[in-house]
Design a protein around this motif. Sequence first.
Motif, PDB file in Angstrom:
ATOM      1  N   SER A  26       0.898  -1.199  -0.055  1.00  0.00           N
ATOM      2  CA  SER A  26      -0.006   0.027  -0.133  1.00  0.00           C
ATOM      3  C   SER A  26       0.826   1.193  -0.070  1.00  0.00           C
ATOM      4  O   SER A  26       0.537   2.341  -0.596  1.00  0.00           O
ATOM      5  CB  SER A  26      -0.819   0.163   1.326  1.00  0.00           C
ATOM      6  N   GLY A  29       2.828   1.466  -3.445  1.00  0.00           N
ATOM      7  CA  GLY A  29       1.729   1.903  -4.626  1.00  0.00           C
ATOM      8  C   GLY A  29       1.291   3.294  -4.496  1.00  0.00           C
ATOM      9  O   GLY A  29       1.052   3.693  -5.370  1.00  0.00           O
ATOM     10  N   SER A  89      -5.446  -4.604  -0.990  1.00  0.00           N
ATOM     11  CA  SER A  89      -4.417  -3.814  -1.559  1.00  0.00           C
ATOM     12  C   SER A  89      -4.942  -2.669  -2.583  1.00  0.00           C
ATOM     13  O   SER A  89      -4.267  -1.724  -2.179  1.00  0.00           O
ATOM     14  CB  SER A  89      -3.661  -4.957  -2.557  1.00  0.00           C
ATOM     15  N   THR A  93      -4.065   0.908  -1.138  1.00  0.00           N
ATOM     16  CA  THR A  93      -3.176   1.959  -1.925  1.00  0.00           C
ATOM     17  C   THR A  93      -3.919   3.077  -2.465  1.00  0.00           C
ATOM     18  O   THR A  93      -3.091   4.189  -2.254  1.00  0.00           O
ATOM     19  CB  THR A  93      -2.955   1.150  -3.386  1.00  0.00           C
TER      20      THR A  93
END
Length: 215
Positions: A26, A29, A89, A93
């Motif tokens: 996270s 990204g 995710s 992110t």
Amino acid sequence: MHDFGIPEMFFLLQGLKWTVLLTAISFVGGGIIGLAIALARVSRVAIIRRAAATYIALFQGTPLLMQLFVIYYGLALMQFSIDAWLAVSIAYTAHASAFLGDIWRGTIQSLPAGQTEASNALAIGYVSRMRDVILPQALKISLPATIGFAVQLTKGTSLAAIVGFVELARAGQIVSNLLLQPLLVYGIVGVIYFFVCWPMSIFGSAMEKKMSLGR
């Protein structure tokens, strides 16, 4: 029912592994997207600035729990098959990118206007100006706040349990339900979180003091 032992501790450490991995994915990204968001927020093109501001407002102005629900259950309702790992995710992110983008936008705008004016006077292009002049200074100044957000992101991964993702907090809940010893189990979970987040907090405080002395 039996006492807390090595198998239970190993299960908690397995949950910790997924907590750390989710935080890392996270943060990395979110950092990549956040940098693009920060640059968009300081763009000279009004529509790009507004789009970036809307993005930040959307993810900062809504609860992370709701974002997890929308991504996991909302996509399922739209006939998109998505597992818990991918859903959390994406959600974390996006969440991280909005906050990091706003942090870095603030530090970019905090730099003296003379930096940009001097770059223009030397005919330095936009890409070179950002890469070699503006961003190195801005990211250095933002380091304490960035580390502070990383600590919050680590603790915030506990919300991922709501969609069935077994990270540290969810692993603790499972062990607690098995042993019927919530005070002991959650105490151990809290200690693990502390020893993961405390070094980052200390590093952030040290960097903040260093930056203050530098200024």
